[in-house]
Motif scaffolding. Structure first.
Motif, PDB file in Angstrom:
ATOM      1  N   VAL A 109      -2.674   1.727  -1.567  1.00 54.17           N
ATOM      2  CA  VAL A 109      -3.241   1.593  -2.911  1.00 54.17           C
ATOM      3  C   VAL A 109      -2.088   1.661  -3.909  1.00 54.17           C
ATOM      4  CG1 VAL A 109      -4.809   2.561  -4.621  1.00 54.17           C
ATOM      5  CG2 VAL A 109      -5.403   2.665  -2.188  1.00 54.17           C
ATOM      6  N   TYR A 110      -1.864   0.556  -4.610  1.00 58.34           N
ATOM      7  CA  TYR A 110      -0.791   0.509  -5.605  1.00 58.34           C
ATOM      8  C   TYR A 110      -1.406   0.751  -6.979  1.00 58.34           C
ATOM      9  CZ  TYR A 110       2.947  -1.211  -8.585  1.00 58.34           C
ATOM     10  OH  TYR A 110       3.918  -1.317  -9.551  1.00 58.34           O
ATOM     11  N   LEU A 111      -1.005   1.863  -7.603  1.00 59.98           N
ATOM     12  CA  LEU A 111      -1.549   2.262  -8.904  1.00 59.98           C
ATOM     13  C   LEU A 111      -0.514   1.945  -9.982  1.00 59.98           C
ATOM     14  CD1 LEU A 111      -3.044   5.719  -7.815  1.00 59.98           C
ATOM     15  CD2 LEU A 111      -4.223   3.521  -7.978  1.00 59.98           C
ATOM     16  N   SER A 112      -0.665   0.802 -10.616  1.00 59.97           N
ATOM     17  CA  SER A 112       0.326   0.351 -11.600  1.00 59.97           C
ATOM     18  C   SER A 112       0.294   1.172 -12.880  1.00 59.97           C
ATOM     19  CB  SER A 112       0.081  -1.124 -11.933  1.00 59.97           C
ATOM     20  OG  SER A 112      -1.227  -1.301 -12.457  1.00 59.97           O
ATOM     21  N   ASP A 113      -0.767   1.952 -13.090  1.00 64.44           N
ATOM     22  CA  ASP A 113      -0.888   2.742 -14.318  1.00 64.44           C
ATOM     23  C   ASP A 113      -0.701   4.239 -14.069  1.00 64.44           C
ATOM     24  OD1 ASP A 113      -3.184   3.025 -12.853  1.00 64.44           O
ATOM     25  OD2 ASP A 113      -4.581   2.631 -14.494  1.00 64.44           O
ATOM     26  N   VAL A 114      -0.105   4.596 -12.933  1.00 65.15           N
ATOM     27  CA  VAL A 114       0.175   6.005 -12.633  1.00 65.15           C
ATOM     28  C   VAL A 114       1.680   6.156 -12.420  1.00 65.15           C
ATOM     29  CG1 VAL A 114      -0.275   7.958 -11.103  1.00 65.15           C
ATOM     30  CG2 VAL A 114      -2.089   6.293 -11.566  1.00 65.15           C
ATOM     31  N   PRO A 115       2.419   6.485 -13.484  1.00 72.01           N
ATOM     32  CA  PRO A 115       3.873   6.630 -13.348  1.00 72.01           C
ATOM     33  C   PRO A 115       4.260   8.011 -12.830  1.00 72.01           C
ATOM     34  CG  PRO A 115       3.238   6.939 -15.628  1.00 72.01           C
ATOM     35  CD  PRO A 115       1.969   6.619 -14.873  1.00 72.01           C
ATOM     36  N   THR A 116       5.422   8.084 -12.222  1.00 74.29           N
ATOM     37  CA  THR A 116       6.031   9.367 -11.865  1.00 74.29           C
ATOM     38  C   THR A 116       7.439   9.376 -12.437  1.00 74.29           C
ATOM     39  OG1 THR A 116       6.748   8.420  -9.757  1.00 74.29           O
ATOM     40  CG2 THR A 116       4.713   9.718  -9.754  1.00 74.29           C
ATOM     41  N   ILE A 117       7.906  10.572 -12.787  1.00 72.46           N
ATOM     42  CA  ILE A 117       9.209  10.710 -13.427  1.00 72.46           C
ATOM     43  C   ILE A 117      10.036  11.701 -12.635  1.00 72.46           C
ATOM     44  CG2 ILE A 117      10.395  11.278 -15.592  1.00 72.46           C
ATOM     45  CD1 ILE A 117       7.646  10.912 -16.971  1.00 72.46           C
ATOM     46  N   SER A 118      11.283  11.395 -12.393  1.00 70.43           N
ATOM     47  CA  SER A 118      12.165  12.311 -11.689  1.00 70.43           C
ATOM     48  C   SER A 118      12.509  13.480 -12.598  1.00 70.43           C
ATOM     49  CB  SER A 118      13.453  11.597 -11.264  1.00 70.43           C
ATOM     50  OG  SER A 118      13.164  10.563 -10.350  1.00 70.43           O
ATOM     51  N   VAL A 119      12.247  14.689 -12.117  1.00 73.23           N
ATOM     52  CA  VAL A 119      12.562  15.888 -12.895  1.00 73.23           C
ATOM     53  C   VAL A 119      13.203  16.906 -11.969  1.00 73.23           C
ATOM     54  CG1 VAL A 119      10.674  15.562 -14.539  1.00 73.23           C
ATOM     55  CG2 VAL A 119      10.269  16.842 -12.441  1.00 73.23           C
ATOM     56  N   THR A 120      13.750  17.957 -12.538  1.00 72.71           N
ATOM     57  CA  THR A 120      14.358  19.000 -11.718  1.00 72.71           C
ATOM     58  C   THR A 120      13.287  19.757 -10.965  1.00 72.71           C
ATOM     59  OG1 THR A 120      14.261  20.496 -13.601  1.00 72.71           O
ATOM     60  CG2 THR A 120      16.312  19.279 -13.278  1.00 72.71           C
ATOM     61  N   SER A 121      13.691  20.385  -9.859  1.00 72.23           N
ATOM     62  CA  SER A 121      12.726  21.003  -8.959  1.00 72.23           C
ATOM     63  C   SER A 121      11.935  22.125  -9.603  1.00 72.23           C
ATOM     64  CB  SER A 121      13.438  21.532  -7.708  1.00 72.23           C
ATOM     65  OG  SER A 121      14.422  22.478  -8.081  1.00 72.23           O
ATOM     66  N   ARG A 123      10.546  22.179 -12.314  1.00 71.25           N
ATOM     67  CA  ARG A 123       9.436  21.655 -13.116  1.00 71.25           C
ATOM     68  C   ARG A 123       8.460  20.847 -12.263  1.00 71.25           C
ATOM     69  NH1 ARG A 123      11.322  18.342 -18.024  1.00 71.25           N
ATOM     70  NH2 ARG A 123       9.107  18.542 -18.480  1.00 71.25           N
ATOM     71  N   ARG A 124       8.549  21.020 -10.947  1.00 67.86           N
ATOM     72  CA  ARG A 124       7.739  20.190 -10.057  1.00 67.86           C
ATOM     73  C   ARG A 124       6.244  20.395 -10.277  1.00 67.86           C
ATOM     74  NH1 ARG A 124       9.766  17.311  -6.285  1.00 67.86           N
ATOM     75  NH2 ARG A 124      11.691  18.517  -6.242  1.00 67.86           N
ATOM     76  N   LYS A 125       5.801  21.618 -10.570  1.00 66.46           N
ATOM     77  CA  LYS A 125       4.378  21.856 -10.801  1.00 66.46           C
ATOM     78  C   LYS A 125       3.889  21.091 -12.018  1.00 66.46           C
ATOM     79  CE  LYS A 125       3.827  26.360  -8.606  1.00 66.46           C
ATOM     80  NZ  LYS A 125       3.418  27.766  -8.815  1.00 66.46           N
ATOM     81  N   LYS A 126       4.688  21.049 -13.054  1.00 68.93           N
ATOM     82  CA  LYS A 126       4.306  20.313 -14.254  1.00 68.93           C
ATOM     83  C   LYS A 126       4.201  18.828 -13.957  1.00 68.93           C
ATOM     84  CE  LYS A 126       5.516  19.662 -19.114  1.00 68.93           C
ATOM     85  NZ  LYS A 126       6.486  19.985 -20.195  1.00 68.93           N
ATOM     86  N   LEU A 127       5.124  18.317 -13.142  1.00 66.61           N
ATOM     87  CA  LEU A 127       5.089  16.906 -12.754  1.00 66.61           C
ATOM     88  C   LEU A 127       3.789  16.587 -12.027  1.00 66.61           C
ATOM     89  CD1 LEU A 127       6.370  14.118 -12.286  1.00 66.61           C
ATOM     90  CD2 LEU A 127       7.479  15.047 -10.258  1.00 66.61           C
ATOM     91  N   THR A 128       3.339  17.477 -11.143  1.00 67.59           N
ATOM     92  CA  THR A 128       2.096  17.260 -10.408  1.00 67.59           C
ATOM     93  C   THR A 128       0.922  17.121 -11.360  1.00 67.59           C
ATOM     94  OG1 THR A 128       2.949  18.502  -8.529  1.00 67.59           O
ATOM     95  CG2 THR A 128       0.563  18.219  -8.658  1.00 67.59           C
ATOM     96  N   ARG A 129       0.901  17.949 -12.389  1.00 68.05           N
ATOM     97  CA  ARG A 129      -0.187  17.857 -13.357  1.00 68.05           C
ATOM     98  C   ARG A 129      -0.117  16.548 -14.126  1.00 68.05           C
ATOM     99  NH1 ARG A 129       1.022  23.375 -14.260  1.00 68.05           N
ATOM    100  NH2 ARG A 129       2.172  22.852 -16.151  1.00 68.05           N
ATOM    101  N   LEU A 130       1.108  16.065 -14.393  1.00 65.68           N
ATOM    102  CA  LEU A 130       1.253  14.831 -15.157  1.00 65.68           C
ATOM    103  C   LEU A 130       0.683  13.643 -14.392  1.00 65.68           C
ATOM    104  CD1 LEU A 130       4.797  15.210 -16.769  1.00 65.68           C
ATOM    105  CD2 LEU A 130       2.595  15.090 -17.949  1.00 65.68           C
ATOM    106  N   TRP A 131       1.134  13.439 -13.137  1.00 64.23           N
ATOM    107  CA  TRP A 131       0.603  12.274 -12.421  1.00 64.23           C
ATOM    108  C   TRP A 131      -0.845  12.494 -12.007  1.00 64.23           C
ATOM    109  CZ3 TRP A 131      -1.556  12.207  -7.711  1.00 64.23           C
ATOM    110  CH2 TRP A 131      -1.123  13.079  -6.705  1.00 64.23           C
ATOM    111  N   GLY A 132      -1.223  13.762 -11.828  1.00 64.70           N
ATOM    112  CA  GLY A 132      -2.620  14.037 -11.505  1.00 64.70           C
ATOM    113  C   GLY A 132      -3.548  13.613 -12.619  1.00 64.70           C
ATOM    114  N   SER A 133      -3.126  13.836 -13.863  1.00 62.22           N
ATOM    115  CA  SER A 133      -3.938  13.426 -15.011  1.00 62.22           C
ATOM    116  C   SER A 133      -4.042  11.912 -15.086  1.00 62.22           C
ATOM    117  CB  SER A 133      -3.320  13.987 -16.297  1.00 62.22           C
ATOM    118  OG  SER A 133      -4.017  13.514 -17.429  1.00 62.22           O
ATOM    119  N   ASP A 134      -2.915  11.220 -14.893  1.00 57.55           N
ATOM    120  CA  ASP A 134      -2.939   9.754 -14.900  1.00 57.55           C
ATOM    121  C   ASP A 134      -3.743   9.210 -13.714  1.00 57.55           C
ATOM    122  OD1 ASP A 134      -1.401   9.523 -17.203  1.00 57.55           O
ATOM    123  OD2 ASP A 134       0.488   9.589 -16.101  1.00 57.55           O
ATOM    124  N   PHE A 135      -3.643   9.909 -12.591  1.00 59.11           N
ATOM    125  CA  PHE A 135      -4.392   9.506 -11.399  1.00 59.11           C
ATOM    126  C   PHE A 135      -5.892   9.523 -11.690  1.00 59.11           C
ATOM    127  CE2 PHE A 135      -6.314  10.316  -7.212  1.00 59.11           C
ATOM    128  CZ  PHE A 135      -5.639   9.406  -6.406  1.00 59.11           C
TER     129      PHE A 135
END
Length: 731
Positions: A109-121, A123-135
């Motif tokens: 499943v290719y989700l063209s509207d769900v971006p991910t951003i490289s961040v330091t480790s 902040r990984r929990k915050k990153l999960t919330r970010l793509w989870g919201s877009d997901f």
């Protein structure tokens, strides 16, 4: 179906149109949301070598690259693998789409509207919330066609805009459930036919499609039906045709139903005290079973054993194990023959029951029934030609290229009392023809069954006899004994007594589960100090136990031996298991009781361990018990001959019906209700007369009135039958 293939130089090419699932190699499949028509790579682009500058080309590149990483040479994408200019091909593709997704090795499943951003480790929990919201907000969850792309494949993996893997259908199950409202069991691969039509329609919910008719067409695979595509007809018309096809399908399936083998399996397990994993686990390590399961050429397995050796429960365990890894690309159908029930003791019923489960799981197979009878007509499965019609339909289904890989299991062939040779011949023929189907059949160790099965290189004979599997069967019986002792109130808290009882039972059981079951039933009524004495007295052979039970019945006080005789003789003579209220009426038990069910159950309990009660219905504990009662104990039970028992049941049936039946039994006050729409009132006024209403004429036929001139009057003008028909039946 055309597949894409990536060359060593990175170029993509289409295969020729592949026909039949057997010729299609393993492949990956892409699920995505379409961009503008000008952005997607088309069939013409690929055939002409153009389209590389389109935005959609990145999706083709991604799918091909990911497939290679997963060891797959081929992949499929809806934008470019279908020649949409060919209307016939487009229609076939849409009707086949669900199956193509279901059969894919991997779905990306290719989700063209769900971006991910490289961040330091850190902040990984915050990153999960970010793509989870877009997901959660992804457009993919709002489109109609992606519903079947979520539910069809076994493996569904989600990738972000940057083509990073986010997880799969399993790891993201809770999140997907919250977004879609689809039950977790559906996401886990439970056949969609197990969910109601209403529920499946709700899943499409507010999802949208570019063409309004596609909202209905996108559900074809969800309901496993085919309808012609008529773009321009409008959404209302498309949904109307879809619902009509679903209703027709439901009618065909209901016409097949004589019993639901899933309910039979549950009843059998509950009646026998539950299914223990330790009592059947040994079969999974058996070399013959493993060869049957794993060898493509081994398609028929015969499990044989003497009465009481646990064949039926062993098959219940095998069914559970085969169901565990079952995906939507495999299906399992089974049937339990029962000689004591005329509905399920014949070859026609076996095929009908197996077909019922098959079409429930893969409804599109109904097309083979439609070829024989359209519109639906239940008479196809009744009468003298039922076997001919069913065997032809079944054979065609087993050779259908769209049939999922299938396991077919038939228990107790020796209890198929009508047309068993036809059934055995059919099993042998079909197991030799269809490589997609594997069979298991069980029976007693009878030479005529072995001879007709013609076991050769494509079949394996597996025996449950102690001389061939002594160690395994003994361990299984010992595990069953341990479980039973843990449930025995007078023993489970006394370690020394428990050890003594265990040792004695292991010595006397001789690998027979039924022996353990019968003895435990008697021990449950005993005091602790009586247990060992009873075990000393109990014989080791089943027939000797049955003889002991008959003697115990004869020694009951007052009128109880006669009441037990009436109950046992009635149960033997009837054509299906009786409800307690039916048994009370037909066996002539005393009428001056406050609670008919309790009074009947009390007498049943006095009948040794010959009978058992499940959901208010009375069953003979085992086929071997029935054979003993109808042969060796016949003179004790049927002192006046079998014909007199039928005459008695016939006469009491007329009395019950005359007393109970009337117009509008359930006070519906109108005509036209389907039987399945009616919920019986409590108490049910038909509880005692349901059996007599169906079978009174059968008992009349099996009774031989010519043997007694006094009884002929019942068949003459003014007699019992004439009076009943004129005064009660015909009003």
């Amino acid at each position: 179906m055309r597949l894409l293939r990536r060359s060593n130089t990175g170029e993509f090419s289409l295969t020729e149109d592949l026909a039949g699932d057997e010729t299609i190699p393993p492949y990956a499949i892409l699920s995505h949301t379409w961009g503008a028509d000008t952005e997607e790579v088309t069939f013409d682009d690929l055939t002409n070598g153009t389209g590389k500058d389109k935005l959609g080309y990145k999706k083709i590149w991604f799918c091909g690259e990911q497939a290679v990483q997963d060891g797959l040479e081929y992949f499929w994408i809806d934008t470019c693998c279908i020649n949409k200019a060919n209307k016939a091909e487009l229609s076939q593709a849409i009707n086949s789409m669900f199956r193509w997704y279901r059969n894919a090795t991997r779905c990306y499943v290719y989700l063209s509207d769900v971006p991910t951003i490289s961040v330091t480790s850190n902040r990984r929990k915050k990153l999960t919330r970010l793509w989870g919201s877009d997901f959660r907000k992804s457009r993919w969850f709002t489109r109609g066609w992606t519903l079947q792309e979520l539910l069809g494949p076994v493996s569904v993996e989600f990738f972000s805009q940057e083509r990073r893997r986010l997880g799969d259908k399993s790891s993201l199950e809770q999140l997907i459930h919250e977004i879609t409202g689809i039950p977790k069991t559906a996401l886990q691969g439970t056949p969609l036919s197990h969910f109601s039509v209403k529920d499946r329609f709700q899943w499409i919910g507010s999802r949208q499609t570019k063409l309004e008719e596609d909202k209905a067409y996108s559900l074809l695979g969800i309901f496993d039906v085919d309808i012609p595509l008529r773009y321009g007809e409008g959404m209302a018309s498309a949904f109307k045709r879809l619902e009509e096809e679903i209703n027709k399908l439901s009618t065909y399936i209901q016409d097949l139903r004589i019993t639901d083998p899933r309910d039979d399996k549950k009843r059998i397990e509950d009646t026998k005290g539950g299914l223990l994993i330790d009592s059947y686990r040994w079969i999974l390590e058996n070399s013959d079973f493993q060869r049957w399961r794993d060898d493509h050429q081994s398609r028929l397995l015969w499990i044989k054993g003497d009465p009481g050796k646990g064949k039926t429960m062993l098959l219940c365990g095998i069914i559970n194990e085969l169901s565990k890894p079952m995906s939507q690309t495999h299906q399992l159908s089974y049937f339990f023959c029962q000689a004591t029930d005329s509905r399920i003791n014949n070859a026609t019923a076996v095929l009908q029951g197996l077909l019922y489960m098959l079409v429930n799981q893969q409804p599109s197979l109904v097309s083979h029934i439609q070829k024989k009878r359209n519109p639906p007509d239940k008479s196809l499965f009744e009468g003298v030609n039922a076997w001919v019609a069913l065997s032809e339909i079944f054979a065609n289904i087993l050779q259908d290229p769209n049939l999922n890989r299938t396991y077919l299991i038939v228990d107790a062939l020796d209890e198929c009392v009508k047309d068993l040779p036809k059934l055995l011949k059919f099993i042998v023929q079909q197991s030799s023809i269809s490589p997609r189907v594997k069979w298991i059949a069980s029976s007693r160790n009878e030479a005529h069954i072995e001879q007709r099965l013609q076991l050769d290189d494509s079949g394996i004979r597996l025996s449950l006899e102690l001389k061939e599997n002594a160690a395994q069967v003994s361990r299984a019986v010992n595990a069953y004994i341990d479980y039973c002792l843990s449930e025995l109130p007078e023993v489970k808290h006394d370690t020394l007594l428990q050890d003594a009882v265990r040792e004695k039972m292991q010595q006397k059981a001789i690998g027979t589960f039924l022996w353990v079951s019968l003895v435990i039933k008697e021990l449950k009524e005993a005091r602790a100090w009586e247990v060992l004495q009873i075990l000393e007295e109990v014989p080791t052979e089943l027939k000797d136990i049955y003889r002991r039970m008959i003697e115990q019945i004869k020694q009951l006080p007052r009128q109880y031996p006669e009441l037990c005789r009436q109950v046992l003789s009635t149960v033997l003579a009837t054509y299906r298991p009786l409800h307690l209220q039916e048994l009370h009426a037909l066996s002539g038990l005393p009428t001056k009781v406050q609670d008919v069910n309790q009074a009947s159950a009390a007498i049943v309990k006095m009948c040794g361990s010959f009978l058992t009660i499940r959901d208010g219905n009375v069953y003979i504990i085992h086929q071997s018990a029935r054979e003993f009662l109808s042969k060796e104990a016949r003179h004790d039970l049927v002192t006046c001959g079998t014909g007199n028992i039928h005459q008695s049941i016939f006469s009491r049936s007329l009395q019950v019906m005359s007393r109970t039946i009337r117009r509008d039994m359930y006070s519906l006050c109108t005509l036209g209700y389907l039987a399945e729409q009616i919920k019986p009132p409590d108490p049910d006024p038909l509880a005692a007369s349901r059996y007599p209403c169906i079978y009174w004429i059968d008992h009349l036929c099996d009774w031989n009135p010519s043997s007694s001139a006094d009884n002929k009057v019942d068949l003459q003008d003014g007699g019992a039958v004439d009076s009943f028909l004129r005064q009660r039946y015909l009003y």
